[in-house]
Write a protein that holds these residues in place. Structure first.
Motif, PDB file in Angstrom:
ATOM      1  N   GLU A  62      -3.214   2.373  42.428  1.00  0.00           N
ATOM      2  CA  GLU A  62      -4.523   2.163  41.812  1.00  0.00           C
ATOM      3  C   GLU A  62      -4.483   2.550  40.333  1.00  0.00           C
ATOM      4  OE1 GLU A  62      -7.699   3.977  44.100  1.00  0.00           O
ATOM      5  OE2 GLU A  62      -6.702   3.433  45.975  1.00  0.00           O
ATOM      6  N   SER A  63      -5.464   2.067  39.590  1.00  0.00           N
ATOM      7  CA  SER A  63      -5.507   2.351  38.159  1.00  0.00           C
ATOM      8  C   SER A  63      -6.618   3.338  37.821  1.00  0.00           C
ATOM      9  CB  SER A  63      -5.757   1.065  37.374  1.00  0.00           C
ATOM     10  OG  SER A  63      -4.709   0.164  37.614  1.00  0.00           O
ATOM     11  N   ALA A  64      -6.463   3.992  36.707  1.00  0.00           N
ATOM     12  CA  ALA A  64      -7.476   4.925  36.197  1.00  0.00           C
ATOM     13  C   ALA A  64      -7.228   5.069  34.709  1.00  0.00           C
ATOM     14  CB  ALA A  64      -7.334   6.277  36.893  1.00  0.00           C
ATOM     15  N   THR A  65      -8.133   5.728  34.016  1.00  0.00           N
ATOM     16  CA  THR A  65      -7.922   5.925  32.581  1.00  0.00           C
ATOM     17  C   THR A  65      -6.671   6.775  32.360  1.00  0.00           C
ATOM     18  OG1 THR A  65     -10.300   5.859  32.264  1.00  0.00           O
ATOM     19  CG2 THR A  65      -8.983   6.699  30.419  1.00  0.00           C
ATOM     20  N   ALA A  66      -5.767   6.286  31.522  1.00  0.00           N
ATOM     21  CA  ALA A  66      -4.567   7.063  31.174  1.00  0.00           C
ATOM     22  C   ALA A  66      -4.869   7.806  29.872  1.00  0.00           C
ATOM     23  CB  ALA A  66      -3.364   6.139  31.013  1.00  0.00           C
ATOM     24  N   PHE A  67      -5.285   9.052  30.021  1.00  0.00           N
ATOM     25  CA  PHE A  67      -5.666   9.867  28.867  1.00  0.00           C
ATOM     26  C   PHE A  67      -4.419  10.332  28.110  1.00  0.00           C
ATOM     27  CE2 PHE A  67      -9.264  10.396  31.818  1.00  0.00           C
ATOM     28  CZ  PHE A  67     -10.317  10.071  30.986  1.00  0.00           C
ATOM     29  N   PRO A  68      -4.608  10.768  26.855  1.00  0.00           N
ATOM     30  CA  PRO A  68      -3.469  11.338  26.123  1.00  0.00           C
ATOM     31  C   PRO A  68      -2.947  12.581  26.840  1.00  0.00           C
ATOM     32  CG  PRO A  68      -5.333  10.961  24.656  1.00  0.00           C
ATOM     33  CD  PRO A  68      -5.836  10.759  26.036  1.00  0.00           C
ATOM     34  N   ALA A  69      -1.699  12.912  26.570  1.00  0.00           N
ATOM     35  CA  ALA A  69      -1.100  14.101  27.178  1.00  0.00           C
ATOM     36  C   ALA A  69      -1.836  15.354  26.695  1.00  0.00           C
ATOM     37  CB  ALA A  69       0.366  14.179  26.797  1.00  0.00           C
ATOM     38  N   PRO A  70      -1.913  16.372  27.550  1.00  0.00           N
ATOM     39  CA  PRO A  70      -2.594  17.620  27.180  1.00  0.00           C
ATOM     40  C   PRO A  70      -2.117  18.229  25.863  1.00  0.00           C
ATOM     41  CG  PRO A  70      -2.190  17.586  29.522  1.00  0.00           C
ATOM     42  CD  PRO A  70      -1.529  16.362  28.970  1.00  0.00           C
ATOM     43  N   VAL A  71      -0.838  18.081  25.532  1.00  0.00           N
ATOM     44  CA  VAL A  71      -0.361  18.658  24.270  1.00  0.00           C
ATOM     45  C   VAL A  71      -1.090  17.996  23.095  1.00  0.00           C
ATOM     46  CG1 VAL A  71       1.644  17.099  23.952  1.00  0.00           C
ATOM     47  CG2 VAL A  71       1.752  19.456  23.114  1.00  0.00           C
ATOM     48  N   ALA A  72      -1.495  16.735  23.241  1.00  0.00           N
ATOM     49  CA  ALA A  72      -2.272  16.052  22.196  1.00  0.00           C
ATOM     50  C   ALA A  72      -3.690  16.612  22.151  1.00  0.00           C
ATOM     51  CB  ALA A  72      -2.304  14.546  22.451  1.00  0.00           C
ATOM     52  N   LEU A  73      -4.255  16.884  23.326  1.00  0.00           N
ATOM     53  CA  LEU A  73      -5.586  17.499  23.364  1.00  0.00           C
ATOM     54  C   LEU A  73      -5.547  18.859  22.666  1.00  0.00           C
ATOM     55  CD1 LEU A  73      -8.535  17.509  24.524  1.00  0.00           C
ATOM     56  CD2 LEU A  73      -7.595  18.853  26.426  1.00  0.00           C
ATOM     57  N   ALA A  74      -4.514  19.640  22.970  1.00  0.00           N
ATOM     58  CA  ALA A  74      -4.406  20.974  22.358  1.00  0.00           C
ATOM     59  C   ALA A  74      -4.304  20.860  20.845  1.00  0.00           C
ATOM     60  CB  ALA A  74      -3.205  21.721  22.918  1.00  0.00           C
ATOM     61  N   ALA A  75      -3.655  19.788  20.376  1.00  0.00           N
ATOM     62  CA  ALA A  75      -3.480  19.611  18.932  1.00  0.00           C
ATOM     63  C   ALA A  75      -4.817  19.404  18.213  1.00  0.00           C
ATOM     64  CB  ALA A  75      -2.542  18.435  18.653  1.00  0.00           C
ATOM     65  N   THR A  76      -5.853  19.034  18.944  1.00  0.00           N
ATOM     66  CA  THR A  76      -7.166  18.899  18.284  1.00  0.00           C
ATOM     67  C   THR A  76      -7.772  20.260  17.965  1.00  0.00           C
ATOM     68  OG1 THR A  76      -8.530  18.940  20.304  1.00  0.00           O
ATOM     69  CG2 THR A  76      -7.665  16.781  19.612  1.00  0.00           C
ATOM     70  N   PHE A  77      -7.310  21.300  18.608  1.00  0.00           N
ATOM     71  CA  PHE A  77      -7.887  22.652  18.435  1.00  0.00           C
ATOM     72  C   PHE A  77      -9.413  22.591  18.577  1.00  0.00           C
ATOM     73  CE2 PHE A  77      -4.729  25.793  16.541  1.00  0.00           C
ATOM     74  CZ  PHE A  77      -3.594  25.004  16.668  1.00  0.00           C
ATOM     75  N   ASP A  78      -9.913  21.687  19.396  1.00  0.00           N
ATOM     76  CA  ASP A  78     -11.367  21.490  19.473  1.00  0.00           C
ATOM     77  C   ASP A  78     -11.823  21.800  20.892  1.00  0.00           C
ATOM     78  OD1 ASP A  78     -13.965  20.520  19.662  1.00  0.00           O
ATOM     79  OD2 ASP A  78     -13.609  18.898  18.239  1.00  0.00           O
ATOM     80  N   SER A  79     -12.411  22.979  21.064  1.00  0.00           N
ATOM     81  CA  SER A  79     -12.732  23.408  22.428  1.00  0.00           C
ATOM     82  C   SER A  79     -13.883  22.592  23.024  1.00  0.00           C
ATOM     83  CB  SER A  79     -13.017  24.908  22.474  1.00  0.00           C
ATOM     84  OG  SER A  79     -14.083  25.224  21.621  1.00  0.00           O
ATOM     85  N   ALA A  80     -14.784  22.088  22.188  1.00  0.00           N
ATOM     86  CA  ALA A  80     -15.867  21.252  22.719  1.00  0.00           C
ATOM     87  C   ALA A  80     -15.291  19.926  23.239  1.00  0.00           C
ATOM     88  CB  ALA A  80     -16.915  20.994  21.642  1.00  0.00           C
ATOM     89  N   LEU A  81     -14.306  19.414  22.526  1.00  0.00           N
ATOM     90  CA  LEU A  81     -13.652  18.170  22.969  1.00  0.00           C
ATOM     91  C   LEU A  81     -12.894  18.419  24.285  1.00  0.00           C
ATOM     92  CD1 LEU A  81     -13.326  15.233  21.848  1.00  0.00           C
ATOM     93  CD2 LEU A  81     -11.089  15.938  21.000  1.00  0.00           C
ATOM     94  N   ALA A  82     -12.324  19.620  24.419  1.00  0.00           N
ATOM     95  CA  ALA A  82     -11.614  19.957  25.657  1.00  0.00           C
ATOM     96  C   ALA A  82     -12.581  19.990  26.844  1.00  0.00           C
ATOM     97  CB  ALA A  82     -10.904  21.302  25.509  1.00  0.00           C
ATOM     98  N   ARG A  83     -13.790  20.480  26.613  1.00  0.00           N
ATOM     99  CA  ARG A  83     -14.808  20.503  27.674  1.00  0.00           C
ATOM    100  C   ARG A  83     -15.152  19.071  28.097  1.00  0.00           C
ATOM    101  NH1 ARG A  83     -18.863  20.402  30.473  1.00  0.00           N
ATOM    102  NH2 ARG A  83     -20.185  22.092  31.183  1.00  0.00           N
ATOM    103  N   GLU A  84     -15.373  18.204  27.093  1.00  0.00           N
ATOM    104  CA  GLU A  84     -15.656  16.786  27.381  1.00  0.00           C
ATOM    105  C   GLU A  84     -14.496  16.146  28.129  1.00  0.00           C
ATOM    106  OE1 GLU A  84     -16.443  13.985  24.126  1.00  0.00           O
ATOM    107  OE2 GLU A  84     -17.548  15.622  23.178  1.00  0.00           O
ATOM    108  N   HIS A  85     -13.291  16.547  27.733  1.00  0.00           N
ATOM    109  CA  HIS A  85     -12.093  15.987  28.348  1.00  0.00           C
ATOM    110  C   HIS A  85     -12.052  16.342  29.836  1.00  0.00           C
ATOM    111  CE1 HIS A  85      -8.118  14.242  28.015  1.00  0.00           C
ATOM    112  NE2 HIS A  85      -7.635  15.235  28.736  1.00  0.00           N
ATOM    113  N   GLY A  86     -12.318  17.608  30.131  1.00  0.00           N
ATOM    114  CA  GLY A  86     -12.347  18.041  31.520  1.00  0.00           C
ATOM    115  C   GLY A  86     -13.404  17.275  32.307  1.00  0.00           C
ATOM    116  N   ALA A  87     -14.586  17.091  31.695  1.00  0.00           N
ATOM    117  CA  ALA A  87     -15.663  16.380  32.391  1.00  0.00           C
ATOM    118  C   ALA A  87     -15.251  14.932  32.674  1.00  0.00           C
ATOM    119  CB  ALA A  87     -16.943  16.430  31.567  1.00  0.00           C
ATOM    120  N   ALA A  88     -14.565  14.306  31.715  1.00  0.00           N
ATOM    121  CA  ALA A  88     -14.112  12.923  31.925  1.00  0.00           C
ATOM    122  C   ALA A  88     -13.076  12.872  33.053  1.00  0.00           C
ATOM    123  CB  ALA A  88     -13.527  12.360  30.629  1.00  0.00           C
ATOM    124  N   LEU A  89     -12.134  13.828  33.053  1.00  0.00           N
ATOM    125  CA  LEU A  89     -11.141  13.880  34.136  1.00  0.00           C
ATOM    126  C   LEU A  89     -11.837  14.089  35.482  1.00  0.00           C
ATOM    127  CD1 LEU A  89      -8.398  16.187  32.533  1.00  0.00           C
ATOM    128  CD2 LEU A  89      -8.028  13.835  33.305  1.00  0.00           C
TER     129      LEU A  89
END
Ligand code: BGC
Length: 741
Positions: A62-89
């Motif tokens: 089956e298919s699903a959204t292929a999000f960027p790797a977590p190391v890319a998320l960490a590179a944003t240093f943006d904790s609010a974006l990380a919260r949104e990311h978790g909610a999307a996952l």
């Protein structure tokens, strides 16, 4: 109206057999979940479905959204974006009809060669803990159980199932445990154990770390789940504090719901659904390189009959089994699985919002390492040569249990063609660089399709010479179950960069890698972007950064340095280990802490200077820092201290800044402390010509160290460096602390 029974009521009504069924994996009748706990129909307890993984939902076929790797998320240093990311996952998990996500991966990046670094966040405990905790909170907000993994010290894939990480208390407390502790505090319903041991004890049997630290000190009341085939005992394991064994069935039964061999679920999707050996009894026959990273799948039914017997014989107190079950039921109850009306948050897979989020993280996590002469952003009308062996495909991730199959994906070429106003020419230069996948290796499928294209570096050089700018894409190949052999780019990619750079008027290199790689040509090119494994939005995201629609908001979550300069490269006792033990005698000097050390600790490592330090990343805008202060926070505040600083964007374009605060502790006799440690950070968008007052919260750990009698703050002056990277402080303030041990 009848009240919904509480987890405790349910435990009281369950038989021994029913209890054991709730702590032991089984085959998902639908053949979709990675891990499955059957419910108890008699008491209206529904089944629990667990699914991989950190880059997106992985249901075979089956298919699903292929999000960027977590190391890319960490590179944003943006904790609010990380919260949104978790909610999307979390929403994707619900959309796929699953209840628990086997994510985030919050192991510290200790070994730059680790094949799973892309699944993790960073080399720094504060960055990893902050971002990981926000991802956990986001996942749980979608009524999905988050499963931070792999607890703890799973820093390498070589011999991951058997090595013992010899760490010692201080480095464990200061470096390796914080991301798990914060994940628990953020509400994780489950924690997955690592395969490896710590200080000689296998993590699935580690009473001190499971029962005393995780459940005792941190008050974790969810369940501890084993990694797949990661258990080695029944009574001892249950008594140590492991609550659920996974997957609970041999690989051949997990293929589909029928218990029959299923030849269909191609390796691409991890068709075995179980994350390990796909052939009956094949463990002994696995190729050496992969066998070194695999657990033995024959150890999969320890929490079934053997556990029931152990309870009957009194080897495991029934109260312990009751606690195991209560933990599973509590985690289920927390996400609404036990309530009579289904009022759980709805989810969906591959929504427009998730596609956009995937694009945003991929762009925002992109790190601009250098930009000589304003080579970037490109002008809309530039004629561009898009060069590289893999420019026709999006880099979705690395191999293994995190592989995700998207519905849509844009390759670099597509991204440039959609965005450019000038001509776009394409040259591959080299045969395709093959990704590596644990699943292919397990299936004995090491075939690399010979690329009919063959090398044509000259063609790429010509294309580069004819264009206004050459954009060269290079990549590595990494997978679960195997570490990278080298930090050099595979094949002749370095040569491709060097030769195109010699011919091009302007050269931009886009690095798509799991973690650090060597960049031997960096002085000969104009701009370098680290774009990690960006997922399905690869082309759109990288084009938006290259043309300046998005500011490269990323900062390095890992130090880039010459291969031989890392602490784990200087001694094989440190990596990959000797006689089953991996020495962590570098202690707390992991990542930039090692490179910053101003003694001869790093001298044996040759050129111990980073090529690009932790936290580094340029913006297209220019920022100035002023008016900094560091004040003790009011008692009601979550933070201990607050840094306040004014940051002005003095450029004529909008930009994104990441304000980083590092603490330099005072010297204390007999205590070896890092020169500086990241204490807090804040990502902020600042429009052209404007300024923002940025607040960075520092918690008590910003000043503390772990001593013989626990956490303590030494008396003395602490310098708080506020700036753009670990080596680019713009303002400094001093905080005086008195001994509060
Ligand atoms: C991995 C886990 C994964 C599990 C299930 C294991 O091999 O280490 O991270 O969640 O398989 O696929």
């Amino acid at each position: 109206m009848t009240e919904t029974p509480t987890p405790a009521d349910l435990v009281a009504d369950l038989t021994l057999t029913e209890k054991v069924r709730l702590v032991h994996g089984a085959v998902d009748p639908e053949g979709r979940a990675t891990g499955y706990v059957p419910g108890v129909e008699r008491l209206n307890i529904p089944p629990l479905r667990l699914v991989d993984g950190p880059l997106g939902v992985r249901v075979p076929g089956e298919s699903a959204t292929a999000f960027p790797a977590p190391v890319a998320l960490a590179a944003t240093f943006d904790s609010a974006l990380a919260r949104e990311h978790g909610a999307a996952l979390g929403r994707e998990t619900r959309g796929a009809g699953q209840d628990a996500l086997l994510a985030p991966g919050v192991n510290l990046i200790r070994v730059p060669h680790n094949g799973r670094n892309f699944e993790y966040l960073s080399e720094d405990p504060v960055l990893s803990a902050t971002m990981g905790a926000r991802v956990v909170a986001g996942i749980q907000s979608a009524d999905v159980i988050a499963t931070p993994k792999h607890y703890v010290a799973n820093s390498q894939e070589t011999h991951r199932a058997s090595v013992s990480a010899e760490i010692g208390e201080r480095a464990l407390r200061e470096c390796y445990l914080p991301s798990f502790r914060d994940a628990v505090e953020a509400g994780a319903g489950s924690v997955m154990t690592a395969y490896n041991g710590v200080d000689g004890v296998r993590m699935s049997d580690h009473r001190e770390l499971l029962t005393e630290v995780l459940k005792g000190e941190w008050g974790f009341d969810g369940f501890v789940v084993s990694d797949w085939y990661g258990t080695e005992g029944a009574a001892a394991t249950a008594n140590a504090g492991l609550d659920v064994e996974m997957p609970g069935a041999p690989p051949e039964e997990l293929h589909d719901g029928t218990g029959e061999e299923n030849d269909e679920g191609g390796a691409e999707n991890g068709g075995d659904g179980g994350g390990t050996d796909g052939s009956d009894g094949g463990f002994d026959d696995l190729p050496e390189e992969i066998a070194r990273g695999m657990p033995d799948p024959r150890t999969c039914e320890r929490f079934a009959e053997a556990l029931a017997d152990a309870v009957r014989d009194g080897d495991v107190p029934e109260s312990r089994l009751d606690d195991m079950v209560a933990r599973v039921l509590r985690a289920m109850d927390d996400v609404g699985l036990l309530s009579e009306e289904d009022d759980r948050a709805a989810g969906a897979v591959d929504t427009p919002a998730h596609r956009e989020h995937a694009r945003e993280v991929a762009a925002r996590g992109t790190v601009l390492l250098k930009n000589d002469g304003g080579a970037l952003p490109l002008d809309d009308g530039d004629d561009v040569a898009v060069i590289g062996p893999n420019v026709d495909e999006a880099v979705l991730g690395g191999g293994g249990s995190s592989e995700t199959t998207p519905v849509v994906a844009t390759a670099p070429v597509e991204g440039f063609e959609a965005r450019a106003a000038g001509d776009v020419t394409v040259a591959h230069g080299l045969p395709r660089v093959e990704g590596v996948s644990m699943f292919d290796l397990l299936a004995g499928d090491e075939e690399t399709d010979e690329d009919a294209r063959g090398p044509d570096v000259d063609g790429a050089v010509d294309a580069a010479g004819d264009a206004d700018a050459a954009v060269v894409f290079v990549r590595d190949a990494a997978t679960e179950a195997m570490d990278r052999e080298s930090l050099r780019l595979p094949g002749r990619q370095d040569e491709l960069v060097e030769r195109t750079a010699a011919a091009a008027a302007r050269t931009v290199v886009v690095v798509n890698t799991s973690a650090p790689v060597e960049l031997p040509w960096r002085d000969t090119v104009d701009a370098v972007l680290v774009n990690w494994y960006p997922g399905q939005a690869h082309g759109d995201a990288v084009a938006s950064v290259c043309y300046g629609d998005a500011d490269p908001g990323g900062r390095l979550p890992v130090t880039f340095a010459p291969e031989g300069a890392y602490p784990t490269a200087v001694d094989e006792r440190r990596f990959p280990g000797v006689d089953g033990a991996v020495s962590h005698d570098e202690g707390v000097f992991v990542g930039y802490r090692w490179f910053d050390a101003d003694d001869d600790r790093a001298a044996g490592a040759g050129d111990a200077e980073p090529t690009y330090p932790f936290g580094h990343g340029r913006s297209y805008a220019t920022f100035e820092y002023r008016d900094a202060s560091v004040e003790a926070a009011p008692a009601a505040d979550d933070a201990e201290y607050r840094v306040t600083v004014t940051v002005a964007n003095v450029a004529d374009r909008d930009g994104r800044e990441v304000v980083q605060a590092y603490v330099r502790p005072p010297a204390v006799d007999g205590v070896d402390r890092p020169v500086r440690e990241l204490a807090g950070f804040e990502a902020v968008a600042i429009p052209a010509g404007e300024e923002r007052t940025v607040e960075v919260a520092l918690d008590e750990r910003a000043f503390a160290r772990y001593g013989e009698s626990g956490w303590r703050v030494d008396s003395g002056e602490y310098a708080v460096e506020i700036g753009r990277s670990s080596r680019d402080a713009r303002v400094e303030r001093v905080v005086e602390r008195r001994d509060e041990a």
